[in-house]
Write a protein that holds these residues in place. Structure first.
Motif, short mmCIF file in Angstrom:
data_model
loop_
_atom_site.label_atom_id
_atom_site.label_comp_id
_atom_site.label_asym_id
_atom_site.label_seq_id
_atom_site.Cartn_x
_atom_site.Cartn_y
_atom_site.Cartn_z
N THR A 1 41.64 41.42 24.37
CA THR A 1 41.82 41.09 25.78
C THR A 1 43.28 40.81 26.04
O THR A 1 43.89 39.97 25.36
N LEU A 2 43.87 41.57 26.97
CA LEU A 2 45.24 41.33 27.42
C LEU A 2 45.18 41.07 28.91
O LEU A 2 44.77 41.94 29.69
N GLY A 3 45.57 39.87 29.31
CA GLY A 3 45.51 39.53 30.72
C GLY A 3 44.07 39.62 31.23
O GLY A 3 43.17 38.97 30.70
N SER A 4 43.83 40.47 32.22
CA SER A 4 42.50 40.60 32.83
C SER A 4 41.70 41.78 32.30
O SER A 4 40.60 42.04 32.77
N ARG A 5 42.24 42.52 31.35
CA ARG A 5 41.56 43.71 30.85
C ARG A 5 41.12 43.53 29.40
O ARG A 5 41.86 42.97 28.59
N SER A 6 39.94 44.06 29.09
CA SER A 6 39.40 43.95 27.75
C SER A 6 39.03 45.31 27.20
O SER A 6 38.53 46.18 27.94
N ILE A 7 39.28 45.49 25.93
CA ILE A 7 38.87 46.69 25.20
C ILE A 7 37.82 46.25 24.19
O ILE A 7 38.09 45.37 23.36
N GLY B 1 41.73 50.15 38.21
CA GLY B 1 41.43 48.75 38.45
C GLY B 1 40.59 48.12 37.38
O GLY B 1 40.16 48.77 36.42
N ASN B 2 40.32 46.83 37.54
CA ASN B 2 39.51 46.06 36.61
C ASN B 2 38.05 46.41 36.79
O ASN B 2 37.57 46.60 37.90
N THR B 3 37.32 46.48 35.68
CA THR B 3 35.89 46.80 35.76
C THR B 3 35.07 45.68 36.38
O THR B 3 33.97 45.92 36.87
N ALA B 4 35.58 44.45 36.40
CA ALA B 4 34.79 43.32 36.86
C ALA B 4 34.47 43.38 38.35
O ALA B 4 33.46 42.84 38.80
N VAL C 1 50.65 48.94 36.96
CA VAL C 1 50.17 48.67 35.60
C VAL C 1 50.05 47.17 35.37
O VAL C 1 49.01 46.68 34.90
N ASN C 2 51.08 46.42 35.70
CA ASN C 2 51.03 44.98 35.46
C ASN C 2 50.02 44.28 36.35
O ASN C 2 49.35 43.32 35.92
N ASP C 3 49.85 44.75 37.59
CA ASP C 3 48.81 44.19 38.47
C ASP C 3 47.42 44.45 37.89
O ASP C 3 46.55 43.57 37.90
N ARG C 4 47.20 45.67 37.41
CA ARG C 4 45.89 46.03 36.86
C ARG C 4 45.56 45.25 35.59
O ARG C 4 44.42 44.94 35.32
N PHE C 5 46.58 44.94 34.79
CA PHE C 5 46.36 44.17 33.57
C PHE C 5 46.48 42.67 33.79
O PHE C 5 46.13 41.89 32.89
N GLY C 6 46.97 42.25 34.93
CA GLY C 6 47.19 40.83 35.15
C GLY C 6 48.28 40.27 34.25
O GLY C 6 48.16 39.17 33.71
N LEU C 7 49.36 41.04 34.13
CA LEU C 7 50.45 40.66 33.24
C LEU C 7 51.72 40.31 34.02
O LEU C 7 51.94 40.87 35.09
#
Length: 265
Positions: free
Chosen positions: A77-83, A123-126, A233-239
């Motif tokens: 998990t990096l920021g708001s995204r998870s693999i 975007g984020n899957t959530a 990119v940074n918005d999508r990852f929350g970084l």
């Protein structure tokens, strides 16, 4: 010669399964090789490639130096995204005593492949329904992957309650992004891995030991070098993200002493 010296969110459980960044990933080796239990069911030992073993310092005892090859994968998990699971990583390094009795390490190599980021670049899957997520994952233009890379610093000897230091960068891969788009380009992610449970022997001959390690307290920097889409990119990852980041590595490793390796050209 020492190795050149350059965190698990609530969504990632410390009991994460899978196979498994080389003894942190040598502290992993140093601590694991002490006296782990032997597995009851012994599966076929994997094949390991020792071609990335580095040259060891002149004047050291080849029989006392080990080349260690570690493979690892697991959730990130990096920021708001998870693999859910990274593509397998292979890490090679050497360690042993220096002529003066101090502990020596030499970096070898890290090999990895990209792993898909669910939801893609859109975007984020959530916050999206299943149909939208599926479309984003399969749209060639919005496809998004992360590829782990060595960050330039490693210290695989234990330090306090950690198994050492390992730094990583994450290359952001997409048809819409330049090759230089990297999370941690200038300031790599610093992992201070902790062991989750005991190590276990998978095989004695060849020696194969497995373990689980994690860090849920590291900082994730912003992506750099992403061109006009850098903010997206940074918005999508929350970084950048100072908290909520996590990695779990389900790992196993093997080793050979340098007197067991073929002569080096």
């Amino acid at each position: 010669m020492q190795t050149t010296t350059e965190k698990r969110s609530s969504t990632v459980r410390r009991g994460a399964a899978g196979l498994a960044f080389a003894a942190a990933v040598a502290a992993l080796v140093a601590g694991a090789a002490s006296a782990p239990a032997v597995a009851a069911d012994v599966p076929p030992a994997p094949s390991y490639d020792f071609s990335d073993c580095p040259d060891i310092p002149a004047g050291v005892d080849a029989a006392s130096w080990k080349c260690e090859v570690l493979t690892a994968t697991g959730p990130l998990t990096l920021g708001s995204r998870s693999i859910p699971e990274l593509a397998p990583m292979t890490i090679t390094h050497a360690e042993g005593p220096m002529p003066d009795g101090s502990a020596g390490q030499v970096w070898g190599a890290m090999r990895s492949a990209p792993a898909a980021v669910p939801g893609g670049l859109l975007g984020n899957t959530a916050d999206r329904n299943a149909t939208d997520r599926n479309a984003a994952d399969h749209n060639p233009l919005s496809a998004l992957s992360l590829q782990p890379e060595y960050g330039g610093r490693s210290d695989f000897y234990p330090a306090g309650d950690t198994m050492g230091l390992f730094t990583m960068r994450f290359r952001v891969v997409s048809p819409l992004l330049p090759h230089g788009c990297v999370i941690g380009a200038d300031k790599p992610v610093e992992l201070h891995l902790k062991r989750d449970g005991d190590s276990e022997w998978v095989s004695k001959n060849p020696p194969v030991i497995k373990f689980v390690a994690y860090d849920d307290a590291f900082t994730a920097p912003a992506a750099e070098g992403c061109g006009p889409l850098g903010k997206l990119v940074n918005d999508r990852f929350g970084l950048p993200a100072a908290a909520g980041n996590a990695i779990t590595l389900n790992a196993q490793y093997t080793f050979k002493t340098y007197d067991q390796l073929p002569p080096r050209a």
